[in-house]
Design a protein around this motif. Structure first.
Motif, PDB file in Angstrom:
ATOM      1  N   GLN A  58       0.838  -1.209   0.000  1.00  0.00           N
ATOM      2  CA  GLN A  58       0.000   0.000   0.000  1.00  0.00           C
ATOM      3  C   GLN A  58       0.872   1.260   0.000  1.00  0.00           C
ATOM      4  N   GLU A  59       1.954   1.227   0.762  1.00  0.00           N
ATOM      5  CA  GLU A  59       2.850   2.383   0.798  1.00  0.00           C
ATOM      6  C   GLU A  59       3.563   2.567  -0.542  1.00  0.00           C
ATOM      7  N   ILE A  60       3.909   1.475  -1.181  1.00  0.00           N
ATOM      8  CA  ILE A  60       4.526   1.568  -2.513  1.00  0.00           C
ATOM      9  C   ILE A  60       3.531   2.174  -3.506  1.00  0.00           C
ATOM     10  N   ALA A  61       2.273   1.787  -3.398  1.00  0.00           N
ATOM     11  CA  ALA A  61       1.234   2.344  -4.267  1.00  0.00           C
ATOM     12  C   ALA A  61       1.090   3.857  -4.023  1.00  0.00           C
ATOM     13  N   ARG A  62       1.104   4.280  -2.746  1.00  0.00           N
ATOM     14  CA  ARG A  62       1.034   5.710  -2.426  1.00  0.00           C
ATOM     15  C   ARG A  62       2.261   6.444  -2.964  1.00  0.00           C
ATOM     16  N   TYR A  63       3.416   5.810  -2.876  1.00  0.00           N
ATOM     17  CA  TYR A  63       4.670   6.370  -3.384  1.00  0.00           C
ATOM     18  C   TYR A  63       4.562   6.598  -4.903  1.00  0.00           C
ATOM     19  N   GLN A  64       4.092   5.600  -5.613  1.00  0.00           N
ATOM     20  CA  GLN A  64       3.941   5.731  -7.059  1.00  0.00           C
ATOM     21  C   GLN A  64       2.898   6.777  -7.418  1.00  0.00           C
ATOM     22  N   GLN A  65       1.830   6.837  -6.631  1.00  0.00           N
ATOM     23  CA  GLN A  65       0.797   7.850  -6.857  1.00  0.00           C
ATOM     24  C   GLN A  65       1.361   9.254  -6.644  1.00  0.00           C
ATOM     25  N   LEU A  66       2.179   9.424  -5.611  1.00  0.00           N
ATOM     26  CA  LEU A  66       2.800  10.718  -5.348  1.00  0.00           C
ATOM     27  C   LEU A  66       3.691  11.132  -6.514  1.00  0.00           C
ATOM     28  N   ARG A  67       4.449  10.207  -7.039  1.00  0.00           N
ATOM     29  CA  ARG A  67       5.317  10.522  -8.186  1.00  0.00           C
ATOM     30  C   ARG A  67       4.497  10.976  -9.383  1.00  0.00           C
ATOM     31  N   GLN A  68       3.399  10.281  -9.661  1.00  0.00           N
ATOM     32  CA  GLN A  68       2.546  10.642 -10.790  1.00  0.00           C
ATOM     33  C   GLN A  68       1.867  11.987 -10.559  1.00  0.00           C
ATOM     34  N   THR A  69       1.381  12.192  -9.350  1.00  0.00           N
ATOM     35  CA  THR A  69       0.724  13.455  -9.015  1.00  0.00           C
ATOM     36  C   THR A  69       1.696  14.621  -9.123  1.00  0.00           C
ATOM     37  N   ALA A  70       2.915  14.433  -8.638  1.00  0.00           N
ATOM     38  CA  ALA A  70       3.929  15.486  -8.694  1.00  0.00           C
ATOM     39  C   ALA A  70       4.242  15.859 -10.138  1.00  0.00           C
ATOM     40  N   ALA A  71       4.452  14.859 -10.975  1.00  0.00           N
ATOM     41  CA  ALA A  71       4.763  15.126 -12.383  1.00  0.00           C
ATOM     42  C   ALA A  71       3.607  15.840 -13.068  1.00  0.00           C
ATOM     43  N   ALA A  72       2.388  15.392 -12.805  1.00  0.00           N
ATOM     44  CA  ALA A  72       1.209  16.010 -13.421  1.00  0.00           C
ATOM     45  C   ALA A  72       1.024  17.445 -12.931  1.00  0.00           C
ATOM     46  N   ASP A  73       1.242  17.677 -11.638  1.00  0.00           N
ATOM     47  CA  ASP A  73       1.096  19.015 -11.079  1.00  0.00           C
ATOM     48  C   ASP A  73       2.116  19.984 -11.687  1.00  0.00           C
ATOM     49  N   ILE A  74       3.355  19.547 -11.780  1.00  0.00           N
ATOM     50  CA  ILE A  74       4.394  20.412 -12.358  1.00  0.00           C
ATOM     51  C   ILE A  74       4.074  20.712 -13.818  1.00  0.00           C
ATOM     52  N   GLN A  75       3.656  19.701 -14.559  1.00  0.00           N
ATOM     53  CA  GLN A  75       3.319  19.905 -15.965  1.00  0.00           C
ATOM     54  C   GLN A  75       2.137  20.869 -16.112  1.00  0.00           C
ATOM     55  N   GLN A  76       1.120  20.713 -15.273  1.00  0.00           N
ATOM     56  CA  GLN A  76      -0.049  21.588 -15.347  1.00  0.00           C
ATOM     57  C   GLN A  76       0.321  23.028 -15.001  1.00  0.00           C
ATOM     58  N   ARG A  77       1.123  23.195 -13.962  1.00  0.00           N
ATOM     59  CA  ARG A  77       1.540  24.551 -13.583  1.00  0.00           C
ATOM     60  C   ARG A  77       2.387  25.192 -14.681  1.00  0.00           C
ATOM     61  N   GLU A  78       3.203  24.391 -15.346  1.00  0.00           N
ATOM     62  CA  GLU A  78       4.007  24.924 -16.451  1.00  0.00           C
ATOM     63  C   GLU A  78       3.097  25.383 -17.591  1.00  0.00           C
ATOM     64  N   GLN A  79       2.120  24.564 -17.947  1.00  0.00           N
ATOM     65  CA  GLN A  79       1.188  24.938 -19.010  1.00  0.00           C
ATOM     66  C   GLN A  79       0.405  26.194 -18.644  1.00  0.00           C
ATOM     67  N   ASP A  80      -0.095  26.230 -17.413  1.00  0.00           N
ATOM     68  CA  ASP A  80      -0.865  27.394 -16.965  1.00  0.00           C
ATOM     69  C   ASP A  80       0.002  28.652 -16.932  1.00  0.00           C
ATOM     70  N   GLY A  81       1.253  28.506 -16.526  1.00  0.00           N
ATOM     71  CA  GLY A  81       2.154  29.653 -16.452  1.00  0.00           C
ATOM     72  C   GLY A  81       2.615  30.135 -17.812  1.00  0.00           C
ATOM     73  N   LEU A  82       2.793  29.205 -18.750  1.00  0.00           N
ATOM     74  CA  LEU A  82       3.284  29.578 -20.083  1.00  0.00           C
ATOM     75  C   LEU A  82       2.208  30.215 -20.958  1.00  0.00           C
ATOM     76  N   LYS A  83       0.941  29.937 -20.671  1.00  0.00           N
ATOM     77  CA  LYS A  83      -0.123  30.470 -21.522  1.00  0.00           C
ATOM     78  C   LYS A  83      -0.104  31.996 -21.591  1.00  0.00           C
ATOM     79  N   PRO A  84      -0.116  32.725 -20.465  1.00  0.00           N
ATOM     80  CA  PRO A  84      -0.091  34.193 -20.579  1.00  0.00           C
ATOM     81  C   PRO A  84       1.244  34.710 -21.140  1.00  0.00           C
ATOM     82  N   ILE A  85       2.318  33.998 -20.875  1.00  0.00           N
ATOM     83  CA  ILE A  85       3.631  34.399 -21.409  1.00  0.00           C
ATOM     84  C   ILE A  85       3.615  34.282 -22.924  1.00  0.00           C
TER      85      ILE A  85
END
Length: 177
Positions: free
Chosen positions: A94-121
């Protein structure tokens, strides 16, 4: 007959000058260079790097805890009952599953913030390029990196002045990779 020749000569001359008058001015720009050198883009990059470091630290900490627990449970498995060992194995999974979920969430969050930040630029850069092209009477602006021959006007310096772009970042060399 003489009027026909004169009329034909005038028509050819008029069409020829009309073609020159309708010649379309073309410009080019390295769009990626504009975006990378905008102060807002550099600030976004710093923010994303900090966020990435925060996520990386959290992921590494979680990974170390899982590994420590796995090592502990492996060392104790001979002294525990099969039910406890099974429970512990499920807990680690279960902890390994949470670990993998955190990695996926982190990557998705960074990508989304980059897209949102680059749009007005990107919109700001596009607006500046459009305004400069219009002021220079340029009808088409092409991406510089896709051109084989670059005979049109380079708009980078005008865009740089309009947007207050920063100096180009040094290109990575073999020494600082």
């Amino acid at each position: 007959m003489k009027n026909l020749k004169t009329l034909l000569l005038i028509a050819v001359f008029t069409l020829g000058l009309g073609g020159v008058a309708n010649a379309q001015k073309i410009g080019h720009i390295n769009y990626q260079r504009v975006i990378v050198n905008m102060p807002e883009a550099r600030a976004l990059q710093v923010t994303l790097e900090k966020l990435g470091k925060t996520y990386q630290d959290e992921i590494e900490t979680m990974g170390k805890k899982i590994e420590a627990k796995r090592t502990k449970y492996t060392a104790e498995q001979n002294s525990q009952t099969p039910q406890i060992n099974e429970s512990r194995a499920q807990e680690v999974q279960q902890e390994i599953a949470r670990y993998q979920q955190l990695r996926q969430t982190a990557a998705a969050d960074i990508q989304q913030r980059e897209q949102d930040g680059l749009k007005p630029i990107s919109e700001k850069a596009q607006k500046a390029i459009n305004e400069i092209a219009a002021s220079k009477g340029i009808l088409y602006v092409l991406e510089e990196n896709s051109l084989i021959v670059k005979k049109g006007e380079d708009l980078y310096d005008a865009v740089k002045a309009k947007l207050g772009l920063l100096k180009d970042l040094p290109r990575p060399t073999a020494e600082n990779k």
